[in-house]
Design a protein around this motif. Structure first.
Motif, PDB file in Angstrom:
ATOM      1  N   SER A 109      25.636 -29.198   7.421  1.00  0.00           N
ATOM      2  CA  SER A 109      24.645 -30.083   6.791  1.00  0.00           C
ATOM      3  C   SER A 109      23.271 -29.831   7.395  1.00  0.00           C
ATOM      4  N   LYS A 110      22.239 -30.234   6.714  1.00  0.00           N
ATOM      5  CA  LYS A 110      20.882 -29.986   7.156  1.00  0.00           C
ATOM      6  C   LYS A 110      20.563 -30.719   8.471  1.00  0.00           C
ATOM      7  N   ILE A 111      19.754 -30.063   9.283  1.00  0.00           N
ATOM      8  CA  ILE A 111      19.198 -30.706  10.480  1.00  0.00           C
ATOM      9  C   ILE A 111      17.775 -31.113  10.127  1.00  0.00           C
ATOM     10  N   ARG A 112      17.514 -32.398  10.149  1.00  0.00           N
ATOM     11  CA  ARG A 112      16.241 -32.894   9.648  1.00  0.00           C
ATOM     12  C   ARG A 112      15.262 -33.204  10.791  1.00  0.00           C
ATOM     13  N   ASN A 113      14.028 -33.454  10.338  1.00  0.00           N
ATOM     14  CA  ASN A 113      12.939 -33.795  11.265  1.00  0.00           C
ATOM     15  C   ASN A 113      12.733 -32.709  12.329  1.00  0.00           C
ATOM     16  N   VAL A 114      12.635 -31.448  11.902  1.00  0.00           N
ATOM     17  CA  VAL A 114      12.451 -30.307  12.798  1.00  0.00           C
ATOM     18  C   VAL A 114      11.109 -29.648  12.492  1.00  0.00           C
ATOM     19  N   SER A 115      10.354 -29.384  13.552  1.00  0.00           N
ATOM     20  CA  SER A 115       9.074 -28.679  13.384  1.00  0.00           C
ATOM     21  C   SER A 115       9.152 -27.220  13.816  1.00  0.00           C
ATOM     22  N   VAL A 130      29.650 -18.181  19.542  1.00  0.00           N
ATOM     23  CA  VAL A 130      28.884 -19.423  19.546  1.00  0.00           C
ATOM     24  C   VAL A 130      27.421 -19.088  19.826  1.00  0.00           C
ATOM     25  N   VAL A 131      26.511 -19.795  19.162  1.00  0.00           N
ATOM     26  CA  VAL A 131      25.078 -19.606  19.337  1.00  0.00           C
ATOM     27  C   VAL A 131      24.471 -20.941  19.759  1.00  0.00           C
ATOM     28  N   GLU A 132      23.487 -20.841  20.660  1.00  0.00           N
ATOM     29  CA  GLU A 132      22.790 -22.038  21.128  1.00  0.00           C
ATOM     30  C   GLU A 132      21.455 -22.125  20.393  1.00  0.00           C
ATOM     31  N   LEU A 133      21.247 -23.239  19.660  1.00  0.00           N
ATOM     32  CA  LEU A 133      20.052 -23.439  18.841  1.00  0.00           C
ATOM     33  C   LEU A 133      19.235 -24.586  19.428  1.00  0.00           C
ATOM     34  N   PHE A 134      17.913 -24.344  19.585  1.00  0.00           N
ATOM     35  CA  PHE A 134      17.004 -25.354  20.120  1.00  0.00           C
ATOM     36  C   PHE A 134      16.012 -25.731  19.008  1.00  0.00           C
ATOM     37  N   THR A 135      15.793 -27.018  18.835  1.00  0.00           N
ATOM     38  CA  THR A 135      14.858 -27.486  17.808  1.00  0.00           C
ATOM     39  C   THR A 135      13.872 -28.467  18.417  1.00  0.00           C
ATOM     40  N   LEU A 136      12.621 -28.399  17.923  1.00  0.00           N
ATOM     41  CA  LEU A 136      11.603 -29.372  18.301  1.00  0.00           C
ATOM     42  C   LEU A 136      11.542 -30.443  17.221  1.00  0.00           C
ATOM     43  N   ALA A 137      11.559 -31.705  17.645  1.00  0.00           N
ATOM     44  CA  ALA A 137      11.477 -32.826  16.701  1.00  0.00           C
ATOM     45  C   ALA A 137      10.029 -32.985  16.252  1.00  0.00           C
ATOM     46  N   ARG A 139       8.750 -35.682  14.809  1.00  0.00           N
ATOM     47  CA  ARG A 139       8.238 -37.048  14.904  1.00  0.00           C
ATOM     48  C   ARG A 139       8.372 -37.654  16.294  1.00  0.00           C
ATOM     49  N   ARG A 140       9.009 -36.967  17.197  1.00  0.00           N
ATOM     50  CA  ARG A 140       9.149 -37.506  18.547  1.00  0.00           C
ATOM     51  C   ARG A 140       9.097 -36.360  19.555  1.00  0.00           C
ATOM     52  N   ARG A 141       8.748 -36.677  20.769  1.00  0.00           N
ATOM     53  CA  ARG A 141       8.577 -35.686  21.827  1.00  0.00           C
ATOM     54  C   ARG A 141       9.942 -35.364  22.439  1.00  0.00           C
ATOM     55  N   ALA A 142      10.633 -34.398  21.840  1.00  0.00           N
ATOM     56  CA  ALA A 142      11.970 -34.073  22.340  1.00  0.00           C
ATOM     57  C   ALA A 142      12.374 -32.686  21.868  1.00  0.00           C
ATOM     58  N   VAL A 143      13.269 -32.069  22.633  1.00  0.00           N
ATOM     59  CA  VAL A 143      13.903 -30.795  22.279  1.00  0.00           C
ATOM     60  C   VAL A 143      15.395 -31.060  22.176  1.00  0.00           C
ATOM     61  N   SER A 144      15.962 -30.756  21.019  1.00  0.00           N
ATOM     62  CA  SER A 144      17.396 -30.949  20.810  1.00  0.00           C
ATOM     63  C   SER A 144      18.126 -29.628  20.966  1.00  0.00           C
ATOM     64  N   ILE A 145      19.306 -29.671  21.594  1.00  0.00           N
ATOM     65  CA  ILE A 145      20.097 -28.468  21.840  1.00  0.00           C
ATOM     66  C   ILE A 145      21.366 -28.570  20.997  1.00  0.00           C
ATOM     67  N   HIS A 146      21.562 -27.571  20.128  1.00  0.00           N
ATOM     68  CA  HIS A 146      22.718 -27.539  19.239  1.00  0.00           C
ATOM     69  C   HIS A 146      23.595 -26.339  19.577  1.00  0.00           C
ATOM     70  N   CYS A 155      24.826 -31.379  17.956  1.00  0.00           N
ATOM     71  CA  CYS A 155      23.802 -31.589  18.997  1.00  0.00           C
ATOM     72  C   CYS A 155      24.503 -32.048  20.278  1.00  0.00           C
ATOM     73  N   ILE A 156      24.341 -31.269  21.333  1.00  0.00           N
ATOM     74  CA  ILE A 156      25.040 -31.587  22.590  1.00  0.00           C
ATOM     75  C   ILE A 156      24.117 -32.203  23.638  1.00  0.00           C
ATOM     76  N   LYS A 157      22.797 -32.073  23.434  1.00  0.00           N
ATOM     77  CA  LYS A 157      21.890 -32.587  24.462  1.00  0.00           C
ATOM     78  C   LYS A 157      20.499 -32.729  23.874  1.00  0.00           C
ATOM     79  N   GLU A 158      19.729 -33.643  24.460  1.00  0.00           N
ATOM     80  CA  GLU A 158      18.356 -33.844  24.027  1.00  0.00           C
ATOM     81  C   GLU A 158      17.471 -33.970  25.264  1.00  0.00           C
ATOM     82  N   VAL A 159      16.375 -33.223  25.259  1.00  0.00           N
ATOM     83  CA  VAL A 159      15.454 -33.206  26.395  1.00  0.00           C
ATOM     84  C   VAL A 159      14.169 -33.888  25.975  1.00  0.00           C
ATOM     85  N   SER A 160      13.817 -34.970  26.655  1.00  0.00           N
ATOM     86  CA  SER A 160      12.596 -35.705  26.340  1.00  0.00           C
ATOM     87  C   SER A 160      11.396 -35.024  27.009  1.00  0.00           C
TER      88      SER A 160
END
Length: 833
Positions: A109-115, A130-137, A139-146, A155-160
């Protein structure tokens, strides 16, 4: 800029359109292998296949086209070849497509709110599927790790973050993030964050690019391309690039910086601009493992990298040797071993010649040795050197700054001498190494000529004193022409022609050959003959040697290093014609070889006597006590026990060598005769006292008293020796027995004449008695100390259990028993002490 690192090819061009249709222009590019994906402004995805290049042209074929429903701007695409996925970022959402069919994957499914998104390329090395994907949000100051697999992602982790993220690059667990104010490093496993450098996001692009091995490239302040590792340390100098850089990529060893009007290519090795590719309104840059793509809104260019070996060869041919060497060293790991060796050799050769003609001789020497150059290539540049054999022809092309050494020799001889010195140093450095293999003759003949011409006498003699490959037919005439006759002898010697060598040196000593300068040739001949195992050559020149100088010449016998058994009587028979040489040779046998043969010792003593008698006849003087030879004779007669005393006595019987006669009487135990000779014939009071002192060494008190009393009696026999008798008593009171002296002193002597002797004798007797008493008491104390220790060790009784071992009889105890301890040993009572 003297380098072409990339060759641009137009691979795709969008047909010209009206301004109304610019919305369908190219916006983003992604590639993997021969698959090329283009995302347009109107939400269209095009899949192209790169075809095999034909000559200088490369074309593509469109395979698929996909129109997204929203028709919004596609901002980013990323291929995941492990899962055959194509991730597309459009309208703030990431959608996964099959990279070949461009059909959406329903399980993802789509990963939303990604810049912005980024993939950790090193993550797949540990987990291939397996591939590790990093996304910048957005609307908020965070990096999500997929974590992305074939059929799912989660999503396994989120870095503020404390600031708004703008750009992102990932390597391992380290995130390099460009915010709206500065660059930071964050390790998402340890949680450690490091602030790097600030930037001005209003005037420059915020660029973060992973270089590999934990290193990142940033677009820093002041238009600097800054390298920084995962610890926040910059280990490379920064790149000074122009303002307006839109994107950057690394294709080792180059950094590509994209501007609107062109692509600038910098070297990571020296940070210099190497190439510029002009473009018009470029908007994007894509770097793959195979090549680099640059695109505008309507065109796509493929920048094919020029093979590194071709680049280095081009630099060498253009004589940009510094760049070539630097590039070669920097890309060693990217070339095959054979290719690297070939390039390294050719580059070092050309660079060496450039430095050579510039007069940078040390650098040229190092490069020639590093490049393993054929030494004949260098020798052939010089005039009037020995001809090179085997039909040698130079295989190296001339460099741009070539100078004619033949003309230089005539026009600028001072500079030419510097080139001669270089040649000598270079050939000496490689002589005997693998680089000189097969060229020894050319090297040695050239060195001989150089040293002789430049009057490097020490170097020339050192060359010829050891094994060399000089040709006699070529080198002998040259040495004769330059009057280097001593070196000519060394050349004969090194080629096994010992007789020719000695003949040449003999002619120099005799004055038949004039030389400009040479060492002491006579001493060299002596040393050379002393080292010859063949005695035939020695006997041929022995008379000539000893007639010149017996003291030096005798070394042909004494310095041979032969064992005592190999020393023949033939040597002694020959040396009888040369008295001084015979004396030195006998000293060598007796002193150095420690010969115990009576013949050698007796002959040495009689040779000393003959030498002394010759001196007496020459100076017509009887007093020879200061004569060195006489002193050696006296010492020899006293120390040696192997000579025949009768033969020596016969030799000195009719001579004034009274001290020596006394020594011989003393060796026979005839001390009275010895002292009588010294007192009445030699008339030497001091020699008589020295005889007593020397003979008394190690003897008993009674012997010493009797010996000195004998000398006193001889003095008292003569009325003229009263003063000598008194001096003897006063100077040696400890050597006399007082009672014995009083019995032999004449009644006519007054007390004042011997009062000093009497006082000192009494003092000595009293002192001796007291010392004996002290020594006796010290011995008694030592005895009592040992006795007390023995009593203490043997007094105690100890109890030991059964099965202990008696250390006296070796038997085991069958029951507990009391034992005595004797000096640390456990002993049965029945064993006794």
């Amino acid at each position: 800029m003297s380098l072409t690192a990339f060759m641009p090819f137009l691979v795709l061009e969008k047909p010209a359109t009206s301004k109304e249709k610019l919305k369908s222009g190219f916006q983003v590019l992604e590639g993997c292998g021969r698959n090329l994906y283009i995302g347009s402004r109107d939400g269209t995805i095009q899949h192209f296949t790169l075809l095999e290049p034909e000559g200088n042209q490369q074309t593509v074929r469109e395979t698929r086209r996909k129109q997204l429903g929203s028709k919004d701007l596609i901002t980013q695409m990323k291929v995941l070849p492990v899962q055959n996925h194509l991730l597309v970022l459009c309208n703030g959402s990431i959608t996964a497509f099959n990279m070949f069919s461009l059909e959406p994957i329903p399980t993802l499914s789509k990963i939303r709110n990604v810049s912005l998104m980024s993939v950790n390329d090193s993550y797949s090395l540990a987990q291939p599927l397996v591939v590790e994907l990093f996304t910048l949000a957005s609307r908020r100051r965070a990096v999500s790790i997929h974590v992305v697999s074939v059929n799912k992602w989660e999503c396994i982790k989120e870095v503020s973050l404390s600031q708004d993220p703008v750009s992102l690059a990932v390597d391992g667990s380290c995130l390099c993030i460009g915010t709206d104010k500065n660059y930071i490093l964050h390790d998402h496993k340890s949680g450690i964050t490091l602030d790097l450098v600030p930037h001005d996001s209003t005037n420059q692009s915020v660029i973060v690019q992973a270089v590999g091995k934990g290193e990142f490239l940033l677009n820093g302040p002041g238009s600097l391309g800054i390298f920084v590792n995962s610890h926040g340390i910059s280990q490379r100098p920064p790149l000074q690039w122009s303002q307006g850089v839109l994107a950057a990529a690394v294709y080792p060893p180059y950094v590509l910086a994209l501007q609107s009007e062109g692509l600038l290519i910098y070297s990571m090795l020296d940070q210099h601009l190497k190439q510029t590719v002009p473009l018009h309104k470029a908007i994007g840059l894509l770097c793959t493992t195979e090549s680099v793509f640059v695109f505008t809104e309507s065109e796509v260019y493929n920048l094919q990298p020029i093979p590194l070996d071709v680049q280095i060869t081009a630099l060498v041919n253009s004589e940009s040797v510094h760049e070539a060497l630097e590039l070669l060293q920097g890309v060693e790991g990217q070339l095959s071993e054979d290719t690297y060796k070939t390039l390294q050799k050719n580059t070092a050769h050309t660079a060496g010649f450039v430095k050579f003609y510039q007069g940078c001789f040390q650098e040229a020497k190092e490069l020639f040795i590093k490049g393993d150059i054929d030494p004949r290539e260098i020798i052939s540049l010089y005039p009037d050197l020995p001809s090179l054999g085997d039909g040698f022809t130079s295989q190296l092309a001339a460099v741009f700054n070539t100078r004619d050494l033949r003309a230089m020799r005539t026009e600028d001889y001072a500079t030419f001498q510097g080139y001669q010195e270089f040649l000598g140093g270079f050939l000496s450095a490689i002589r005997g190494t693998d680089q000189s293999h097969g060229h020894g003759r050319d090297i040695d003949c050239t060195l001989l000529k150089l040293y002789a011409e430049r009057e490097c006498h020490k170097d020339l003699d050192q060359l010829l004193s050891s094994g060399n490959d000089c040709l006699l037919d070529m080198c002998v005439p040259y040495l004769e022409k330059n009057k280097r006759f001593f070196s000519l002898g060394l050349l004969y010697q090194s080629h096994g022609q010992a007789d020719d060598a000695v003949q040449t040196w003999v002619k120099i000593v005799d004055g038949f050959l004039a030389v400009s300068s040479s060492p002491d040739v006579y001493k060299h001949i002596v040393k050379f003959l002393s080292q010859q195992k063949c005695r035939k050559l020695l006997w041929k020149y022995a008379d000539w040697i000893l007639q010149r100088d017996q003291e030096v010449g005798v070394q042909i016998f004494t310095n041979r290093g032969d064992s005592q058994e190999s020393l023949s009587d033939e040597d002694l028979a020959f040396l009888t014609k040369y008295p001084k040489a015979l004396e030195l040779y006998l000293e060598h046998l007796v002193m150095d070889f420690k010969s115990k043969k009576e013949k050698h010792h007796t002959l040495l003593a009689t040779t000393y006597v003959a030498h002394i008698l010759r001196d007496l006849e020459h100076v017509r003087a009887m007093d020879t006590t200061g004569n060195t030879t006489r002193y050696k004779l006296q010492q020899f007669l006293q120390d040696s026990t192997f000579y025949n005393a009768e033969d020596v006595q016969e030799a000195i019987k009719c001579t004034p060598l009274f001290v020596e006669k006394a020594i011989l009487h003393g060796r026979a135990g005839e001390h009275f005769k010895a002292l009588e000779v010294l007192v009445h014939k030699a008339k030497d009071q001091q020699a008589a006292e020295d005889y007593c002192r020397r003979t008394s060494e190690g003897q008993s008190t009674e012997f010493i008293n009797q010996l000195y009393l004998t000398l006193l009696g001889i003095y008292l026999q003569s009325p003229h020796s009263v003063r000598a008798a008194v001096d003897l008593l006063n100077g040696n009171s400890a050597a006399f027995n007082l009672l014995d002296v009083l019995q032999v002193l004449p009644d006519s002597w007054s007390l004042q004449l011997v009062d000093r002797f009497l006082i000192e004798s009494l003092r000595w007797n009293f002192h001796s008695r007291q010392m004996r008493w002290i020594e006796k008491n010290l011995v008694q104390v030592e005895y009592h100390r040992h006795k007390i220790g023995w009593i203490r060790d043997t007094r105690g009784m100890i109890k030991v259990e059964k099965w202990q071992l008696c250390q006296r009889c070796g038997r085991y105890l069958m029951e507990p028993i009391f034992l005595r301890s004797l000096k640390g040993e456990l002993i049965h009572e029945h064993c006794g002490v």
